[in-house]
Structures are given as C-alpha cells and as structure tokens.
Write a protein that holds these residues in place. Structure first.
Motif, PDB file in Angstrom:
ATOM      1  N   ILE A   1     -24.195  -1.185 -12.792  1.00  0.00           N
ATOM      2  CA  ILE A   1     -23.668  -2.530 -12.976  1.00  0.00           C
ATOM      3  C   ILE A   1     -22.294  -2.388 -13.615  1.00  0.00           C
ATOM      4  O   ILE A   1     -22.150  -1.767 -14.672  1.00  0.00           O
ATOM      5  CB  ILE A   1     -24.577  -3.378 -13.878  1.00  0.00           C
TER       6      ILE A   1
ATOM      7  N   PHE B   1     -32.686  -9.694  -7.317  1.00  0.00           N
ATOM      8  CA  PHE B   1     -32.399  -9.880  -8.736  1.00  0.00           C
ATOM      9  C   PHE B   1     -32.435 -11.331  -9.206  1.00  0.00           C
ATOM     10  O   PHE B   1     -32.959 -11.613 -10.276  1.00  0.00           O
ATOM     11  CB  PHE B   1     -31.021  -9.283  -9.052  1.00  0.00           C
TER      12      PHE B   1
ATOM     13  N   TYR C   1     -27.305  -2.352  -2.876  1.00  0.00           N
ATOM     14  CA  TYR C   1     -27.422  -2.843  -4.257  1.00  0.00           C
ATOM     15  C   TYR C   1     -27.236  -1.746  -5.303  1.00  0.00           C
ATOM     16  O   TYR C   1     -27.527  -1.972  -6.480  1.00  0.00           O
ATOM     17  CB  TYR C   1     -28.769  -3.534  -4.494  1.00  0.00           C
TER      18      TYR C   1
ATOM     19  N   TYR D   1     -31.687  -8.737 -15.555  1.00  0.00           N
ATOM     20  CA  TYR D   1     -31.815  -7.372 -16.053  1.00  0.00           C
ATOM     21  C   TYR D   1     -33.238  -6.841 -15.905  1.00  0.00           C
ATOM     22  O   TYR D   1     -33.441  -5.648 -15.637  1.00  0.00           O
ATOM     23  CB  TYR D   1     -31.325  -7.281 -17.503  1.00  0.00           C
TER      24      TYR D   1
ATOM     25  N   TRP E   1     -33.445  -5.888 -12.279  1.00  0.00           N
ATOM     26  CA  TRP E   1     -32.630  -4.696 -12.012  1.00  0.00           C
ATOM     27  C   TRP E   1     -33.359  -3.429 -12.485  1.00  0.00           C
ATOM     28  O   TRP E   1     -33.393  -2.427 -11.767  1.00  0.00           O
ATOM     29  CB  TRP E   1     -31.275  -4.822 -12.691  1.00  0.00           C
TER      30      TRP E   1
END
Length: 242
Positions: free
Chosen positions: A97, A136, A180, A233, A236
């Motif tokens: 990220i 996500f 991703y 998060y 993820w």
C-alpha cells in the motif's frame, strides 16, 4: 512499513491502533531511508526501533506500507532520499500500500505518472464511490485528504491501473494494479480523529471541509471514516495472508 513522515511516533501509533483491531498475528516492523537528513527524530531512536532501508533484503516480509511525506511540492529528483526510495519502488514485488506522497512517488517511479499542483490545498473529509468491484471495500465511504498535489485520472487509466475509489470533489482516492499487489491511496484513512484539527490549528488556514459538526471548529469532530479504515485494512490483511 517504510515510514517517511517526520513525526514517526504518530504514524506508529496510527497503524498500531488499526492492526490491534485485527484478529491476526501481525508483526509490524518499521523501515527508514538512510540517505535522508533527519531533523525531527534522533538517529538513536531510528537505530533502536527501525530497520535501515538498505538492510531490508536480509529479512522476510509479507507486505509493505509506504507512508506519505510533507514534500509533495518538491520535484522527486530533488528529494534527498529519492534514489534510495526509487530503487525500492522499482524492485519491490511484495503486496504494498502506497499512501499520499508515497503513492505519487511510486506512480511516478513505476509508470511515469506526473503530479500536478492544485489551485488550493485539498483539506477535509470527502465521500467516495466504489468504482470497481474489489476485495477490500464494498460501499460508499468517507476518507480524509490533506494535500496540495494530485495525479490526473486519465494518466492513471492510461497506465492500465484500476480505479477503486473516487470522489467528485477529491478525485481518485484509490487505484491499483489488476492483481491488487500495488495499491495507491491519495488520502489518509489511517488518520486519528484529531489529526486534521492539529493541521488546521498549526497552519491557521481554511477549516477542513466536512470535518467539524456544522463546519464549526468549536464543535466536535465527525469521525466518519473509521468503519472504512477498519474494513479496508482488515480485508487487505486477509487478502495478503490467505
């Protein structure tokens, strides 16, 4: 986490707070560029708690997060640690990220996407629409922005990237590669509620938009991005952890 912010303890607190909520065994390690001239943190602190960027190849990581930095008005090549971070951007194959300046720098390094200065600072909390089905985020969400520059949507699309979240007012918030593995975020969902208030009082500038109740700095803060932050998060971590 490659922590590029001057006040490193604040970022450490932001992300430790996020990951403490996730029911997974997460070990968070912090990394710093060695070619930067540090003025806001002692080298003793860095050497005790951080890993030099030139040593990260000696350990095993599942993923990275690269933070922003208050240097967005500089040309990339004028940043003292640019060669070091540019090399990392180009070589890194892990799920990552990239946030704010970290996202802009990575987009420039990986795809040649330029950044452009806004007419005035984008400062506040904005509603975003999910533009593409993804693992996500599912629903419309709020997120803070605090920046003076932006990347053009057409440049992002020409690079073959997927736009995941976008705002009519704030522009592209999140885009990613098709797999991703690289996610680029222009805002700051990691911010604690008081962060924009701190910036407002520090800079004595415009009131952050959609942040205080009735846009009055005497009123309470609308902390309406917490659910999005936690959902993103958590998902993820599930995505990279399998």
């Amino acid at each position: 986490m490659v922590n590029l912010m001057p006040i490193k303890q604040e970022v450490e607190y932001q992300f430790s707070t996020i990951f403490e909520k996730i029911d997974r065994d997460i070990e968070l390690k912090y990394i710093y560029p060695t070619t930067h001239n540090y003025k806001n943190i002692s080298l003793d602190y860095l050497r005790e708690k951080y890993i030099p960027m030139n040593k990260i190849g000696e350990d095993v990581y599942d993923a990275f997060i690269v933070t922003g930095a208050p240097i967005e008005r500089y040309n990339y090549e004028d940043v003292d640690f640019w060669q070091e971070i540019d090399s990392f951007f180009k070589k890194n194959k892990h799920p990552t990220i990239y946030i704010c300046w970290g996202a802009q720098g990575a987009l420039y390094s990986k795809f040649g996407i330029e950044k452009y200065e806004l007419d005035k600072k984008l400062f506040g909390v904005y509603e975003h629409e999910v533009k593409e089905k993804n693992p996500f985020i599912k629903n419309r969400f709020y997120a803070p922005h605090s920046r003076n520059t932006y990347n053009k949507k057409e440049s992002i699309e020409e690079a073959g990237l997927i736009i995941i979240g976008e705002s009519d007012e704030a522009g592209v918030y999140m885009c990613s590669t098709a797999d991703y593995k690289s996610i680029f975020i222009s805002g700051h969902s990691e911010y604690q509620p008081e962060r924009l208030k701190f910036e407002f009082e520090r800079d004595r500038g415009e009131i952050p938009k959609n942040y205080f109740v009735e846009n009055n700095p005497e009123n309470e803060i609308l902390f309406n991005w917490e659910n999005h932050r936690d959902e993103f998060y958590k998902n993820w971590i599930e995505f990279i952890g399998g």
